[in-house]
Design a protein around this motif. Structure first.
Motif, PDB file in Angstrom:
ATOM      1  N   PRO A 194       0.811  -1.227   0.000  1.00 52.13           N
ATOM      2  CA  PRO A 194       0.000   0.000   0.000  1.00 52.13           C
ATOM      3  C   PRO A 194       0.845   1.279   0.000  1.00 52.13           C
ATOM      4  N   CYS A 195       1.189   1.755  -1.154  1.00 53.58           N
ATOM      5  CA  CYS A 195       1.966   2.983  -1.296  1.00 53.58           C
ATOM      6  C   CYS A 195       1.998   3.361  -2.776  1.00 53.58           C
ATOM      7  N   GLU A 196       2.686   4.460  -3.075  1.00 49.81           N
ATOM      8  CA  GLU A 196       2.883   4.844  -4.479  1.00 49.81           C
ATOM      9  C   GLU A 196       4.091   4.145  -5.072  1.00 49.81           C
ATOM     10  N   SER A 197       5.116   3.931  -4.247  1.00 48.64           N
ATOM     11  CA  SER A 197       6.293   3.162  -4.680  1.00 48.64           C
ATOM     12  C   SER A 197       7.018   2.661  -3.438  1.00 48.64           C
ATOM     13  N   ALA A 198       7.694   1.515  -3.592  1.00 48.14           N
ATOM     14  CA  ALA A 198       8.416   0.924  -2.463  1.00 48.14           C
ATOM     15  C   ALA A 198       9.697   0.279  -2.963  1.00 48.14           C
ATOM     16  N   ASN A 199      10.810   0.678  -2.373  1.00 47.06           N
ATOM     17  CA  ASN A 199      12.120   0.076  -2.648  1.00 47.06           C
ATOM     18  C   ASN A 199      12.663  -0.409  -1.315  1.00 47.06           C
ATOM     19  N   LEU A 200      12.765  -1.722  -1.171  1.00 49.37           N
ATOM     20  CA  LEU A 200      13.042  -2.309   0.140  1.00 49.37           C
ATOM     21  C   LEU A 200      14.190  -3.305   0.090  1.00 49.37           C
ATOM     22  N   PRO A 201      14.876  -3.491   1.214  1.00 47.62           N
ATOM     23  CA  PRO A 201      15.776  -4.642   1.333  1.00 47.62           C
ATOM     24  C   PRO A 201      14.963  -5.871   1.722  1.00 47.62           C
ATOM     25  N   VAL A 202      15.563  -7.032   1.658  1.00 51.74           N
ATOM     26  CA  VAL A 202      14.911  -8.240   2.170  1.00 51.74           C
ATOM     27  C   VAL A 202      15.300  -8.367   3.640  1.00 51.74           C
ATOM     28  N   PHE A 203      14.333  -8.228   4.521  1.00 52.84           N
ATOM     29  CA  PHE A 203      14.602  -8.302   5.959  1.00 52.84           C
ATOM     30  C   PHE A 203      14.629  -9.760   6.410  1.00 52.84           C
ATOM     31  N   ASP A 204      15.580 -10.061   7.314  1.00 51.53           N
ATOM     32  CA  ASP A 204      15.654 -11.436   7.832  1.00 51.53           C
ATOM     33  C   ASP A 204      14.808 -11.627   9.086  1.00 51.53           C
ATOM     34  N   GLN A 205      14.582 -10.532   9.835  1.00 51.28           N
ATOM     35  CA  GLN A 205      13.802 -10.610  11.064  1.00 51.28           C
ATOM     36  C   GLN A 205      13.102  -9.274  11.297  1.00 51.28           C
ATOM     37  N   ILE A 206      11.972  -9.332  11.985  1.00 51.52           N
ATOM     38  CA  ILE A 206      11.316  -8.108  12.438  1.00 51.52           C
ATOM     39  C   ILE A 206      11.067  -8.241  13.932  1.00 51.52           C
ATOM     40  N   PHE A 207      11.515  -7.224  14.663  1.00 52.20           N
ATOM     41  CA  PHE A 207      11.311  -7.188  16.113  1.00 52.20           C
ATOM     42  C   PHE A 207      10.469  -5.959  16.446  1.00 52.20           C
ATOM     43  N   THR A 208       9.541  -6.121  17.372  1.00 55.82           N
ATOM     44  CA  THR A 208       8.691  -4.990  17.730  1.00 55.82           C
ATOM     45  C   THR A 208       8.568  -4.870  19.238  1.00 55.82           C
ATOM     46  N   ARG A 209       8.527  -3.634  19.683  1.00 52.94           N
ATOM     47  CA  ARG A 209       8.119  -3.348  21.063  1.00 52.94           C
ATOM     48  C   ARG A 209       7.126  -2.194  20.945  1.00 52.94           C
ATOM     49  N   ILE A 210       5.856  -2.543  20.772  1.00 50.79           N
ATOM     50  CA  ILE A 210       4.816  -1.539  20.558  1.00 50.79           C
ATOM     51  C   ILE A 210       3.677  -1.830  21.516  1.00 50.79           C
ATOM     52  N   GLY A 211       3.255  -0.823  22.237  1.00 48.07           N
ATOM     53  CA  GLY A 211       2.167  -1.024  23.185  1.00 48.07           C
ATOM     54  C   GLY A 211       2.697  -1.491  24.515  1.00 48.07           C
ATOM     55  N   ALA A 212       1.870  -1.379  25.534  1.00 48.60           N
ATOM     56  CA  ALA A 212       2.288  -1.754  26.879  1.00 48.60           C
ATOM     57  C   ALA A 212       1.200  -2.577  27.540  1.00 48.60           C
TER      58      ALA A 212
END
Length: 866
Positions: free
Chosen positions: A635-653
């Motif tokens: 969902p965007c007009e254009s996207a240029n990305l690397p290939v991520f090996d992992q995603i880590f999140t600390r969102i919310g409590a």
């Protein structure tokens, strides 16, 4: 047991072998439960608890359910994590010399459900097993008995990685060795809410060697898979021919999404309601088959890291998008395809009925049409999807010739097999349906041949069918043709070889017809079973077609674009949007934003007020990366990305009530997990780290984490904070960049623009947010006054008028002075060190408006009392 009746003794003997199960003990038309099973089942199922005399001193608790409606009761118990042992009568009561022989014929457990009414069409139902190796690694095996799918993963990063791996899939039950660490068992039950089952035998059972080729005789892997197979054999006690060869999951080939990230990003269910609606899966699921829905969820759980594999999927999605009408034709054809995976499982399992086979035939009948439509696409990738599909014409013809379209659900009532499929069955049916007609025709024939007009054919239960001739006409009968059967006063009754032959057919036709149909159905089922590998392969191909057309459908309807990948660790997204929030905000008011992180930028430090959209901005980057790596447009007009090996999140409590850990401890554990496991190819999202403790502790920890990520990890990181002091780090850390979310004041109110701009935010607008929450005006005015006085202080601890420390203390205490003081705003020169200390401990940047109101009320009350 000596004092109990023989039947109760039989029950207790069988129950002793299945102590962890509800024993459904067949008595006539009911499944009965006794003793503690009856007490528990009556509560869980809300059924009447009765009792019976069992030969002992006291009456035995008892409850039961009708066998023909037991499925709903079993479903309720299984959904609550219980196991059920089905104990059937395996001997004809009429021929039994005493107590009817009974045996457990099947165990139904949360992880081994086969009945369609107990399964979610678009959800796998996994049974998992765990094996711990001597080197400290763990092997996790997954099996979905309903589809035959079996896979295996070797986890080498410790127990928490095992928990994260198990959390990644919809698991209802886990098979473990009895000596697995008690702490591990407790965590599995409480954190994952699964049923645990013990299985010690690990040797591969005889007949399953063909399923283990990929394991390469590895002792650890063979033992892990053997534990699973032995448990399946012990519980099912029937054919497992539909099990597919075990596949090894190479975890390094997929993006790692730990349990925190999957939960925080709401990939397949929401945090609040624990449902699909509002999750990324909800947005992306435009599949039209059950097996396609399951495959989509599996892809979402394991995004690809192989760029060639990603590009192949994207190419096919683009091909589907280019030809709308053909894609819609594919969707329409797929709607007539039933769940081939689970149908194959039911065939093997022996619980398939005639209607299931009709569904299978109808599904196969659509395959040529699907192949034809795929051939009409110009895109080579889409065209290739149909090239190797086997439409199983031979199986289709078998089912077309044999199974009746309107066959009943039950197998022993007849009406299963078409006319013309079997000559014997046709004869039985003819005799059954046309018996009277045949008798009438025979009677006319005999009258003509004998010239006896009074000749008649009759029937009674003792002699069966007979030809009756009056004694006056006996001389007209041809010699040798008729065999005397009964003599009456004025007539004789005869039988002919022809009538004798037909009599057996007529009398037994209905019973024999039903029995023969059942036998023919079993033979057909065995023939279908030979096609199970081909059916499973066909199911895989149809599932893939369904998921890829789903990506194309959702991408076109939501205006997604094809992402581009790079090897230079650049993140460049123009006008990016959050796929879920965008869909929920149907009025089109979502504000898109840019994400720009060149190879020289590793960290974006995000500041801005609450409610401005910082968390949404962070999440949308992660979701965009996941969507790109499962092969969907983004969902965007254009996207240029690397290939991520992992995603880590600390969102919310949120407090971890299960483990008794506070918000701050959870925050630190999740931050530690990201810091220690991330690589330069990872993506880290940290939202307001440090807010769970005092201001200075939190700020110190946040700065140390940022510096560590910058100097040692080098992962792409989005770090949001309310500690504005941290924005100065951009002067010293060359790969850190400040951005903020715009907000403007208008007529005393804050307006959130939800736009990301470079640089640091100048205000936090906390009091304005409190206004939006409609806190009392008096409280808002007081908070504004306190904020003004706090802002007069300089970083060195002196006020703007360079007053002494003592005067500063007095000014602090003026907040709690008399009513007159509060009206005039003039400080009262009165010292109260206790109130001063309490005030200085308050972190005004990390409390809610309601907390502020409660604290102010408490301090004012103490000030009045002093």
């Amino acid at each position: 047991m000596v004092t109990y009746t023989p039947m109760i003794q039989q029950y207790l003997k069988i129950k002793a072998e299945y102590k962890d199960c509800f024993l459904f003990f067949r008595l006539g038309d009911f499944y009965e439960m006794f003793f503690n099973d009856a007490l528990m089942a009556s509560k869980e199922l809300e059924i009447t608890l009765t009792s019976r005399d069992g030969g002992g001193e006291e009456r035995i608790p008892m409850c039961g359910v009708p066998y023909h409606s037991a499925e709903n009761y079993i479903k309720t118990l299984v959904e609550r994590g219980y196991k059920i042992a089905i104990c059937e009568q395996v001997e004809d009561p009429k021929s039994a010399k005493g107590v009817v022989k009974r045996e457990v014929v099947q165990l139904i457990t949360p992880g081994t459900i086969m009945e369609g009414t107990m399964l979610d069409d678009k959800e796998n139902n996994y049974l998992a097993s765990i094996n711990e190796s001597s080197d400290g690694s763990f092997t996790v095996v997954y099996n979905d008995l309903s589809t035959g799918e079996t896979s295996l993963a070797n986890v080498k990063d410790g127990w928490q990685s095992v928990v994260s791996e198990l959390f990644n899939r919809p698991i209802r039950e886990i098979v473990i060795p009895g000596d697995l660490d008690e702490r591990y068992q407790t965590e599995l039950k409480e954190r994952l809410e699964v049923t645990l089952s013990i299985q010690e035998e690990t040797k591969i059972p005889e007949g399953f060697d063909s399923l283990t080729e990929e394991l390469n005789e590895s002792k650890e892997l063979m033992e892990a898979y053997g534990r699973m197979l032995n448990y399946l054999q012990k519980t099912q006690r029937r054919s497992l021919d539909h099990l597919k060869p075990v596949q090894i999951i190479q975890l390094k080939d997929y993006m790692t999404l730990d349990m925190y990230s999957k939960r925080n990003l709401e990939l397949s269910e929401t945090l609040l309601r624990k449902g699909k609606q509002g999750s990324l899966l909800w947005v992306l699921d435009q599949t039209v088959t059950a097996m396609g829905g399951r495959l989509l969820k599996k892809w979402l759980e394991r995004p690809l890291m192989n760029l060639a594999g990603i590009e192949k999927r994207l190419e096919i999605v683009e091909g589907f998008m280019e030809q709308f009408f053909e894609r819609e034709s594919i969707r329409e054809a797929l709607q007539s395809v039933y769940d081939l995976e689970r149908l194959a499982g039911r065939v093997s399992f022996g619980n398939v009925n005639a209607r299931d086979l009709i569904q299978l035939k109808q599904s196969l009948g659509k395959i040529p049409e699907i192949k034809e439509i795929l051939s009409q696409f110009e895109n080579n990738g889409v065209h290739g999807l149909g090239r190797d599909i086997d439409d199983l014409k031979e199986l289709y013809l078998l089912l077309e010739e044999s199974i009746h379209e309107d066959a009943p659900l039950t197998l022993k009532e007849g009406g299963l097999i078409k006319d013309g499929y079997d000559g014997r069955l046709d004869d039985f049916r003819y005799a059954s349906k046309n018996g009277k007609k045949w008798i009438t025709e025979l009677e006319q024939k005999e009258k003509q041949e004998t010239k006896i007009r009074s000749l008649k054919i009759g029937y009674n239960r003792v002699f069966g069918y007979y030809i009756e001739v009056t004694k006056a006409n006996l001389h007209l009968l041809p010699e040798g043709k008729y065999e005397r059967k009964q003599t009456l006063t004025n007539a004789e009754r005869f039988i002919t070889p022809e009538l004798k032959e037909k009599e057996a057919l007529i009398l037994d036709a209905e019973e024999k017809s039903v029995d023969l149909e059942y036998q023919l159905f079993l033979e057909i089922r065995e023939k279908v079973k030979k096609f199970i590998p081909e059916l499973q392969m066909l199911a895989e191909k149809v599932s893939e077609i369904d998921v890829l057309q789903s990506f194309a459908t959702v991408s076109e309807s939501n205006d997604y674009v094809r992402p581009v990948f790079n090897n230079s660790r650049q993140v460049q997204i123009e006008q990016g949007r959050h796929p879920v929030v965008e869909k929920v905000m149907k009025d089109g008011s979502f504000v898109p934003n840019r994400v720009s992180m060149h190879d020289e930028t590793d960290i974006l430090l995000i500041t801005g007020p609450n409610m401005s959209g910082k968390s949404t901005y962070m999440r949308q980057l992660a979701l965009t990366a996941i969507m790109a790596q499962i092969g969907c447009f983004v969902p965007c007009e254009s996207a240029n990305l690397p290939v991520f090996d992992q995603i880590f999140t600390r969102i919310g409590a949120a407090d971890d009530l299960v483990s008794g850990q506070s918000t701050f401890m959870v925050e630190m554990l999740e931050a530690k997990h990201a810091i220690t496991q991330a690589t330069k190819d990872s993506l880290i999202l940290l939202d307001e780290i440090g807010r769970g403790t005092s201001t200075y502790d939190g700020m110190a920890l946040a700065q140390a984490i940022i510096e560590h990520l910058h100097e040692h990890v080098h992962a792409k990181t989005l770090f949001s904070t309310h500690y504005h002091e941290l924005t100065s780090l951009a002067d010293d850390l060359d790969k850190l960049k400040n951005i903020h979310v715009r907000a403007e004041e208008y007529e005393g109110k804050v307006v959130f623009l939800h736009q990301i701009q470079e640089g640091a935010a100048d205000e936090s607008y906390g009091i304005h947010v409190a206004k939006l929450a409609e806190l009392p005006a008096q409280l808002i005015d007081r908070a504004t006054e306190i904020l003004r006085q706090l802002e007069q202080k300089q970083p060195d601890g002196k006020t703007e008028n360079n007053q002494s420390d003592e005067t500063e203390d007095d000014l602090q205490m003026s907040f709690f002075g008399s009513a007159e003081t509060q009206k005039t705003g003039k400080p009262v020169k009165k010292k109260n060190s206790q109130l001063h200390d309490e005030l200085m401990k308050i972190d005004f940047m990390d409390i809610t408006p309601m907390d502020a109101m409660n604290i102010l009320y408490s301090l004012q009350k103490k000030a009045k009392e002093s």
